[in-house]
Design an enzyme around this catalytic site. Structure first.
Site, PDB file in Angstrom:
ATOM      1  N   HIS A  30      -4.748  -5.744  -1.694  1.00 51.92           N
ATOM      2  CA  HIS A  30      -5.505  -5.364  -0.507  1.00 51.92           C
ATOM      3  C   HIS A  30      -6.631  -6.340  -0.169  1.00 51.92           C
ATOM      4  CE1 HIS A  30      -3.417  -1.545  -1.143  1.00 51.92           C
ATOM      5  NE2 HIS A  30      -3.860  -1.133   0.034  1.00 51.92           N
TER       6      HIS A  30
ATOM      7  N   SER B 238       0.832  -1.193   0.000  1.00 46.96           N
ATOM      8  CA  SER B 238       0.000   0.000   0.000  1.00 46.96           C
ATOM      9  C   SER B 238       0.872   1.249   0.000  1.00 46.96           C
ATOM     10  CB  SER B 238      -0.966  -0.042   1.201  1.00 46.96           C
ATOM     11  OG  SER B 238      -1.975   0.922   1.079  1.00 46.96           O
TER      12      SER B 238
ATOM     13  N   GLU C  71      -1.038  -3.422  -8.130  1.00 43.45           N
ATOM     14  CA  GLU C  71      -2.334  -3.611  -7.455  1.00 43.45           C
ATOM     15  C   GLU C  71      -2.795  -2.278  -6.924  1.00 43.45           C
ATOM     16  OE1 GLU C  71      -2.950  -3.212  -3.964  1.00 43.45           O
ATOM     17  OE2 GLU C  71      -0.898  -2.552  -3.593  1.00 43.45           O
TER      18      GLU C  71
END
Length: 303
Positions: free
Chosen positions: A269, A106, A199
């Protein structure tokens, strides 16, 4: 067993219960958890002041010990504020002997790309609150975490989507938005003939497309051997899209870029995610339905 050294370079951990559960779970498994005081730290929306969070990162250059896993409490936002003051040279020197195994994803991608720019590998994978501290630990995620950290060579397999291809190169990437935010900065590594894995979360398909096009127009995608797409959580289209889905966007991108684009990897995630060593040597083999990604050349835990 291993030592887990916690850091909190990004957002405040609003789910304190999950973080505490993660610590308890690690300790129950026989691991030692250090620096847990960062879990409760807070300044505005961040996990402490900029100075405190920067100290988490720069302190890694002086962190002693073998078989140490460095793990952020959570992502969010905040790492970008610290990049100009990170002791990249000190971190690179520290990693030359008994390297720390640094794992996260992230917002943490910004720091990981800066590390890779300075020759330091890390792992894109679980974090404390969202993964280790989940109400139920995902067996797939846990298995792939230890697979990556304990094996000098390992293979991730999935039912990928895309044209058959074979490719070899340096694996790199992580969160798409964070990667794009580094274009034009000193912290984006220059990787030629790489395999780029991406992602993201809560990005509409058109926003994912726009970021992929930015990577393309910046000349980054054409220098790669292949692109692998992980999960894009929260990307559901709405009525206005009239059939413009994530899948439709991927089909369009395949007409725009000159390299294979393979989708479907459990990476990102979602509760189920693989752990990938960024900077490792990768071999991608996709036959049209079955995909294998073999990784080697990264640091691992030693008995």
């Amino acid at each position: 067993m291993s030592v887990f050294h916690l850091i909190a370079p990004s957002g405040y951990c609003i789910n304190q219960q999950a973080a505490a559960r993660g610590v308890a779970r690690l300790e129950a498994a026989g691991h030692e958890v250090r620096n847990r005081e960062v879990i409760a730290r807070r300044w505005q929306r961040f996990a402490g002041s900029d100075a405190e969070r920067l100290a988490d990162l720069n302190g890694l250059a002086r962190l002693a010990g073998k078989n140490t896993i460095v793990m952020p409490v959570r992502g969010g936002y905040g790492a970008s504020r610290l990049l100009a003051s990170v002791d990249w040279h000190g971190l690179a020197q520290r990693q030359q002997q008994d390297p720390l195994l640094i794992c996260g994803h992230s917002d943490f991608t910004a720091f990981q790309m800066g590390l890779l720019k300075h020759g330091v590998m890390s792992f894109s994978g679980p974090m404390l609150a969202g993964n280790v501290g989940a109400e139920t630990v995902d067996a797939f995620t846990e298995r792939h975490f230890w697979l990556a950290l304990r094996n000098e060579t390992f293979t991730v397999e999935w039912h990928g989507d895309g044209q058959p291809c074979q490719a070899q190169g340096t694996l790199w990437g992580g969160n798409l938005a964070m990667l794009v935010s580094l274009i034009g900065t000193p912290w984006l590594p220059v990787i030629d003939n790489g395999i780029l894995v991406l992602e993201d979360i809560n990005e509409h398909p058109f926003r994912v497309e726009r970021m992929l096009l930015q990577l393309h127009h910046a000349g980054i995608l054409s220098r790669q051997r292949a692109v692998i797409l992980g999960s894009f959580s929260g990307s559901a289209p709405n009525d206005y899209d009239a059939g413009y889905t994530l899948e439709a966007m991927i089909d369009y991108m395949r007409t725009q870029i000159p390299i294979p684009l393979i989708a479907g990897l459990a990476f990102g995630h979602e509760p189920q995610t693989v752990t990938l060593p960024l900077g490792a040597q990768a071999t991608l083999d996709h036959d049209g339905s079955h995909t294998g990604l073999t990784l080697t050349g990264h640091s691992v835990l030693h008995a």
